[in-house]
Structure formats: C-alpha cells, structure tokens
Design a protein around this motif. Structure first.
Motif, PDB file in Angstrom:
ATOM      1  N   GLU A 160     -44.242 -17.518 -13.143  1.00  0.00           N
ATOM      2  CA  GLU A 160     -43.520 -16.734 -12.169  1.00  0.00           C
ATOM      3  C   GLU A 160     -44.244 -16.396 -10.820  1.00  0.00           C
ATOM      4  N   PHE A 179     -47.331  -6.571  -8.390  1.00  0.00           N
ATOM      5  CA  PHE A 179     -46.587  -7.557  -7.705  1.00  0.00           C
ATOM      6  C   PHE A 179     -46.632  -7.516  -6.304  1.00  0.00           C
ATOM      7  N   LYS A 180     -46.911  -6.289  -6.086  1.00  0.00           N
ATOM      8  CA  LYS A 180     -47.089  -5.924  -4.258  1.00  0.00           C
ATOM      9  C   LYS A 180     -48.329  -6.380  -3.524  1.00  0.00           C
ATOM     10  N   THR A 206     -46.417   1.904 -20.021  1.00  0.00           N
ATOM     11  CA  THR A 206     -46.365   1.954 -18.745  1.00  0.00           C
ATOM     12  C   THR A 206     -46.744   0.774 -18.185  1.00  0.00           C
ATOM     13  N   PRO A 266     -44.852  -2.278 -17.573  1.00  0.00           N
ATOM     14  CA  PRO A 266     -43.754  -2.471 -16.645  1.00  0.00           C
ATOM     15  C   PRO A 266     -44.144  -1.787 -15.202  1.00  0.00           C
ATOM     16  N   LEU A 267     -44.388  -0.507 -15.229  1.00  0.00           N
ATOM     17  CA  LEU A 267     -44.704  -0.048 -13.891  1.00  0.00           C
ATOM     18  C   LEU A 267     -46.200  -0.639 -13.197  1.00  0.00           C
ATOM     19  N   GLU A 295     -47.267  -3.688 -13.665  1.00  0.00           N
ATOM     20  CA  GLU A 295     -46.890  -4.999 -13.164  1.00  0.00           C
ATOM     21  C   GLU A 295     -46.239  -4.811 -11.705  1.00  0.00           C
ATOM     22  N   GLU A 296     -45.362  -3.800 -11.733  1.00  0.00           N
ATOM     23  CA  GLU A 296     -44.262  -4.072 -10.355  1.00  0.00           C
ATOM     24  C   GLU A 296     -45.308  -3.573  -9.178  1.00  0.00           C
ATOM     25  N   ALA A 297     -46.316  -2.630  -9.570  1.00  0.00           N
ATOM     26  CA  ALA A 297     -47.330  -2.266  -8.680  1.00  0.00           C
ATOM     27  C   ALA A 297     -48.073  -3.441  -8.051  1.00  0.00           C
ATOM     28  N   LYS A 325     -44.200 -13.924  -7.685  1.00  0.00           N
ATOM     29  CA  LYS A 325     -43.891 -12.720  -6.965  1.00  0.00           C
ATOM     30  C   LYS A 325     -44.585 -12.534  -5.805  1.00  0.00           C
ATOM     31  N   SER A 326     -43.972 -12.960  -4.465  1.00  0.00           N
ATOM     32  CA  SER A 326     -44.666 -12.623  -3.224  1.00  0.00           C
ATOM     33  C   SER A 326     -46.057 -13.605  -3.446  1.00  0.00           C
TER      34      SER A 326
END
Length: 368
Positions: A17, A206-207, A197, A199-200, A202-204, A19-20
C-alpha cells in the motif's frame, strides 16, 4: 493506493500500500504464519531496492497479516529440495534471502517493522536489521534453527553476538522464546507499543515526509511505553553475571537446563536443541567469529555456508525424533565443524557475493 492485488482469485503473498511518502508492505501468508517463500523473498528484495532509489518514498513499514509477523523461512520446501537431490534450489533461496538481509542492514531510509506476533528465524532477518522494531504484548521471538539441525543464519550472528551479557548466545543456541518486554529489554526491539494502539501509530507514521530517523523515532516514542519484565524472565535470570568469565560456556549449558525446568519441558526432548548435534558447535563458531567483526558483511558471508546443512525430522518427517549423527556433543570434532565452512566443491557454484552498497553499513544494534 494498494498494489499487488489478486487478479486470478489467488491472494498475493505480499501486499503493498502507499500512503503519501510511505510504503506499507504486508506479508500475506497467514495460514503459514507468513513463512517466507522464494516468491516472497524475491518480491521483498525487489521492493526494497526500488524504494531505495525512489525519492518519493521516505519510510517503509513492514508487517504481517494474522497472528504472526513472520515465523521464518519456508525451509520445509528447502528440505524437500535437498531430499530430492536439488540442493542448489535451497542454496539459491538462502543466497537471495541473505542478500535481502544485507540490503536491510545497510538501508539508507527508515524502516519500521511492526512485530505484533511471532518473529522467528527469517522473520528476524527482515526486521531486526532495520532501524526500528516495534514489539507488542503479542510478540514472540525465537531463533529455533538448532532444533532443526541448522544454526542461526540471516545475519543473526551479528545482532545476537551484540546483545548484553552473552544473552544472544543463549538465545541463538537454545531457541529460547522471548516476549515483547524481553525483546525491548535486550535491544532486539527498539520500542514497545500496545497492540490496541498500533492503528494510531500507523496513522501518525503515514504522515511522515522525511527519512530522518530522529523524526520517525519521535513519532514512535509518543505511542511507546516501558513494560516490566516477568519475574521468570529469561533476560533477568540469564544476565551478564551468569555468563561472564572464562567458564561462560559451561554456565551457558547449565542455564539452558534451568530454562528447561522453568518451562516444564522434558530434558530428554529439549536437550536435543543444545547438546546432541553438530549445529550447536557450528553455531558457536559463527557467533564467536561474528562478535569480533565490524560489519554485517563478514557474518553474512560466513552464514551462507549454512545452506549446505540439511534437515528432515521436524519439517519433513514431522516425527520430532531426529537421528543426530554423531549422537553426542563430545563426539563432534573441530574438523567435522570446519567442514561446513569450506567452499562448495562444485564448478558451477559461486559463493555468495554481497552487492556493493553506496551507503555506510548501519548496525542493527546502533543507537540513535
């Protein structure tokens, strides 16, 4: 955006995948505990080489689908090849796998491995060499090769020999299992994050728009925690004081049998892992030699020879009753061990030649 999607009804073994500026690679053989097949190793090697040259990729995240990160290489397939007289197939698998390990150990960009599950053998090879290794309460680490008639390969002699207090030698020679807290304490993991924790985290991640490891580390630190070791923790019990001094080898043997008692395992069964086959002595030689080397390269070239050791009892026959020859450790001579570190006598075979790397070697156990 996702790639490697199935087009014929068959799930791909590696999912990718985007993500940016981040690539997320997921090993996708959950029923096989994400054991590395030849196909997976080829895809991973191709991907990491491509991302190294891609300016739009700043960070690579590696994880596994299901309850395992990666339980190791699919060496049962290698064993079948050896049994059927095709030893070169297996040797070429190890050649490509070791090259992948070396690429990761010298990778110029940040790599984060999410070790939320089983991490064994080849699974350690595609994670421990990376800059960031995130363990969880679900993590289970082991190097089980000696129980299979092999010894720890995948560059393990480099990172195991650098763990504190000869603990790495213990882990490599006995196949002892470590949990996430122990991985963090001994340095195999760089961070511990609760699985809830992730998922949080990974979201961070991704940026992220930089390969700067300091920035990546600061993000992971926000979600990480310090966790206490269990009272019966192997790392607490088999510490530097136990292993230190000139009698460390005998103490290591004693510590192994203390581990057997603590886990309730039968010494008759478990002692095969440590005392009754050639791979124990060969593993000792690899670990001792790697502890004095300054780069992963020497350890890798040494371990390439391990592809010549065959295995059957646990992976092919599945009877868990290996017939070791010689049957006792004291019957193994230095000459028998040295045989596994000589060149292959085959005109068509070339020993592993690691690629030249444009970046300096980065130790898997280095600090930020």
């Amino acid at each position: 955006m996702a790639s490697n999607q199935p087009s014929d009804g068959v799930d791909p073994q590696v999912l990718i995948e985007e993500k940016s500026y981040v690539k997320i690679i997921t090993m996708n053989r959950p029923r096989q505990l994400n054991a590395l097949s030849a196909n997976m190793v080829s895809q991973l090697l191709k991907s990491f080489i491509a991302y190294e040259e891609d300016a739009n990729v700043k960070l690579v995240i590696l994880k596994g689908k299901g309850r395992a990160f990666c339980a190791g290489g699919d060496v049962s397939a290698v064993a079948n090849d050896v049994t059927n007289g095709h030893w070169k197939f297996g040797a070429n698998f190890f050649r490509k796998e070791f090259t992948l390990n070396y690429i990761l150990a010298t990778y110029p960009k940040s790599q984060v491995s999410i070790l939320n599950g089983i991490v064994m053998g080849g699974g350690a090879g595609v994670s421990i060499h990376g800059k960031f290794r995130v363990a969880t309460e679900n993590s289970v680490f082991a190097m089980p090769e000696t129980a299979l008639g092999l010894f720890p390969d995948i560059g393990a002699s480099y990172f195991l020999s650098r763990l504190p207090g000869f603990f790495g030698e213990f882990v490599g020679l006995t196949g002892a299992r470590l949990d996430g807290a122990e991985m963090l304490a001994c340095g195999l993991a760089t961070h511990f994050v609760s699985s809830s924790t992730l998922p949080l985290l990974e979201e961070a991640l991704f940026k992220v728009d930089t390969s700067d490891p300091v920035v990546v580390n600061s993000i992971i630190e926000k979600f990480s925690q310090r966790v206490p070791l269990k009272q019966r923790s192997a790392f607490l019990r088999f510490n530097q004081k136990l292993f230190g001094g000139p009698t460390s080898k005998s103490k290591l043997k004693l510590a192994h049998f203390e581990w057997i008692v603590s886990t309730g395992a039968s010494p008759k069964d478990q002692s095969k892992k440590f005392c009754m086959h050639l791979s124990e002595k060969a593993g000792c030689k690899v670990l001792i030699s790697a502890s004095s080397e300054s780069s992963e390269c020497a350890a890798m070239s040494c371990e390439e020879k391990s592809a010549k050791i065959s295995l059957r009892a646990l992976l092919v026959d599945k009877d868990k009753n290996p017939k070791w020859e010689p049957s006792k450790l004291e019957l193994i001579s230095n000459e028998m061990v040295d045989r596994y570190f000589t060149k292959v006598d085959d005109e068509e075979w070339e020993d592993l030649k690691l690629p030249r790397r444009p970046t300096p070697t980065i130790s898997a156990m280095s600090k930020l």
